[in-house]
Design a protein around this motif. Structure first.
Motif, PDB file in Angstrom:
ATOM      1  N   UNK A  27      -6.211 -59.757  54.176  1.00 56.78           N
ATOM      2  CA  UNK A  27      -7.401 -59.589  53.344  1.00 56.78           C
ATOM      3  C   UNK A  27      -8.648 -59.948  54.142  1.00 56.78           C
ATOM      4  N   UNK A  28      -9.594 -59.033  54.267  1.00 58.16           N
ATOM      5  CA  UNK A  28     -10.812 -59.315  55.035  1.00 58.16           C
ATOM      6  C   UNK A  28     -11.890 -59.998  54.208  1.00 58.16           C
ATOM      7  N   UNK A  29     -11.490 -60.841  53.261  1.00 55.30           N
ATOM      8  CA  UNK A  29     -12.430 -61.537  52.372  1.00 55.30           C
ATOM      9  C   UNK A  29     -11.971 -62.980  52.228  1.00 55.30           C
ATOM     10  N   UNK A 292      -6.569 -46.449  48.372  1.00 59.25           N
ATOM     11  CA  UNK A 292      -6.765 -46.622  49.812  1.00 59.25           C
ATOM     12  C   UNK A 292      -5.462 -47.042  50.501  1.00 59.25           C
ATOM     13  N   UNK A 293      -4.649 -47.844  49.807  1.00 59.29           N
ATOM     14  CA  UNK A 293      -3.367 -48.263  50.380  1.00 59.29           C
ATOM     15  C   UNK A 293      -2.423 -47.077  50.549  1.00 59.29           C
ATOM     16  N   UNK A 368      -8.045 -45.062  58.172  1.00 62.02           N
ATOM     17  CA  UNK A 368      -7.506 -45.454  56.870  1.00 62.02           C
ATOM     18  C   UNK A 368      -7.464 -46.972  56.726  1.00 62.02           C
ATOM     19  N   UNK A 369      -7.162 -47.672  57.822  1.00 61.53           N
ATOM     20  CA  UNK A 369      -7.171 -49.140  57.790  1.00 61.53           C
ATOM     21  C   UNK A 369      -8.583 -49.653  57.511  1.00 61.53           C
ATOM     22  N   UNK A 370      -9.559 -49.075  58.216  1.00 66.02           N
ATOM     23  CA  UNK A 370     -10.947 -49.487  58.013  1.00 66.02           C
ATOM     24  C   UNK A 370     -11.402 -49.203  56.578  1.00 66.02           C
ATOM     25  N   UNK A 371     -10.998 -48.043  56.044  1.00 66.04           N
ATOM     26  CA  UNK A 371     -11.363 -47.707  54.667  1.00 66.04           C
ATOM     27  C   UNK A 371     -10.696 -48.652  53.676  1.00 66.04           C
TER      28      UNK A 371
END
Length: 472
Positions: A27-29, A292-293, A368-371
């Motif tokens: 998780x980038x948060x 997105x996943x 897709x990873x970035x999105x």
């Protein structure tokens, strides 16, 4: 016997897959949302389980949402897109099984022959065939067709989640447009009431002018105030018409005349504080994150298909049936025939096409990873904004009500002082304008509080279920 052999061979050779292992990024948060003062730490059901009928109590708004779900063109397009992607998946999946075909053909030709003396003779030949078989069926040695099928299935799921995200967005947009329409209605009524009061004040000032108890400047100032209110009324009428047009567009149809009476903006029974849970909960309830996943899974499967393209392809063509020189004796004993034609294709020189295809698949996976990460970050930001809004709007509205109370006292005192000749008329006019502006601001804050609650409800995945406790 031949078909048993083919299916066994297919099962044995289809076990290999070159698709890389799917690993979702961390998780980038932050692990928690920013704390708010009213957070008691009590456990509550997820907001996504809160049905929109429970969230929005206004019966008129509930019927507008029903109409929107049935008639909105954007949602209809999203539903049709899901059906189209599902059909594409079935088309791709069909490549994993042989396509049996029945073919029947007949030919008739004339041949000329010559003997040693040069005498020519003609002979008519005919051939009839009836076959059952398949052609060019690819045995999935390295998982190419399976990867393509899995990618198509993931894209189908992504489109389905996209349709759910569109439904949530539609419900929140209808609610937000409805509250905007309620705001412009309340502002128009306030402007009309204020215009009536200011017109009465102008009439009184004109009478005082006739009795030499007011100056021409007082009359001009009162006239200017009334003209400003008339201009505001025209603006509010235009804003109300535009708000209703926006609502009709979202609903997708004409608004029926028998809709329930709307509740005033200041009398909306709606939850403005919602349980947020943890950021990881969004992965379970936000359709756009799930979409997105699935797009990430599809991109990962595309890499497997691109890798498998480097290796040999084995295909089979098979047929069994009857062949005869006469159609009348086509199915007689002894006319049976069968054929089995395996073919292997090994790419040797493709001009860099296979390398470019693999690089493209890897780039699309990185995209897709970035999105996926961006979607999570956006969701975290939306929830954090909604939580901060639910924490501060009530405080701001309470403070604004104190402003209104103070301006009402100021206006009352200014009127008394003006009537007794102690205060100038300009002071009274300024107090009246400030009171009008304070009430307009209060209405705007009420609408913003409701819109923030709608925004937070959407950000937490709400709007997918109609009744609380039932997931679709």
């Amino acid at each position: 016997m031949m078909r048993v052999f083919i299916f066994c061979l297919t099962g044995l050779l289809s076990a290999c897959s070159l698709t890389p292992e799917m690993t979702k990024p961390a998780l980038p948060v932050p692990a928690t949302f920013p704390p708010i003062a009213s957070d008691t730490g009590t456990m509550s059901p997820p907001t996504a389980e809160l049905g929109w009928r429970t969230m929005f109590r206004d019966e008129r708004l509930q019927q507008l949402i029903e109409l929107g779900l049935a008639n909105n063109r954007d949602l209809r397009i999203a539903i049709l897109h899901v059906k189209a992607v599902k059909a594409q998946y079935h088309i791709q999946r069909s490549a994993q099984v042989p396509h049996l075909n029945v073919t029947m053909s007949a030919s008739r030709q004339r041949n000329l022959t010559s003997d040693d003396q040069g005498t020519q003779s003609s002979e008519i030949q005919q051939q009839s065939n009836l076959n059952l078989g398949f052609s060019a069926f690819e045995i999935d040695l390295f998982g190419r067709t399976r990867s393509m099928s899995d990618a198509a299935f993931a894209r189908y799921l992504a489109s389905d989640y996209g349709q759910k995200a569109a439904q949530i967005a539609l419900i929140s947009a209808i609610a937000d447009a409805y509250f905007s329409e309620r705001l412009t209605t309340a502002q128009l009524r306030l402007t009309e009431k204020t215009l009536t009061d200011w017109q009465a004040s102008l009439d009184l000032t004109q009478k005082l002018r006739m009795g030499n108890q007011a100056s021409a400047l007082d009359v001009a100032q009162a006239e200017s105030q009334v003209a400003g209110a008339q201009a505001n009324r025209a603006a509010k009428i235009r804003a109300l018409a535009q708000a209703r047009n926006a609502l009709r567009l979202l609903v997708g149809s004409r608004l029926p005349n028998d809709l329930p009476a709307p509740r005033p903006l200041t009398d909306q029974e709606m939850m403005t504080r919602l349980p947020a849970g943890l950021p990881a909960d969004l992965l379970l309830y936000r359709p756009d994150i799930l979409q997105a996943e699935q797009n990430l899974i599809a991109a990962n499967e595309d890499i497997g298909a691109a890798r498998a393209a480097y290796f040999p392809r084995l295909s089979l063509t098979s047929a069994m049936g009857y062949a005869s020189s006469s159609i009348r004796h086509l199915v007689r004993s002894g006319a049976t025939m069968w054929s089995l034609s395996p073919q292997i294709e090994l790419p040797i020189f493709q001009g860099g096409r296979l390398d470019a295809a693999l690089k493209l698949a890897k780039v699309r996976q990185s995209s897709a990873i970035a999105q996926y990460e961006k979607t999570i970050q956006t969701a975290f930001k939306e929830v954090a904004d909604g939580l901060s809004g639910s924490e501060t709007y009530q405080q701001q509205i309470a403070a604004q009500m104190n402003v209104i109370a103070a301006e009402q006292r100021r206006t009352h005192l200014s009127k008394l002082r003006y009537q007794s000749g102690v205060e100038r008329h300009l002071t009274l006019l300024d107090a009246q304008r400030q009171l009008y502006a304070a009430k307009q601001t209060w209405l705007e804050l009420k609408q913003q509080e409701l819109s923030n609650a709608v925004f937070l409800y959407k950000a937490l995945g709400g709007g997918l279920v109609e009744s609380s406790g039932a997931r679709e």
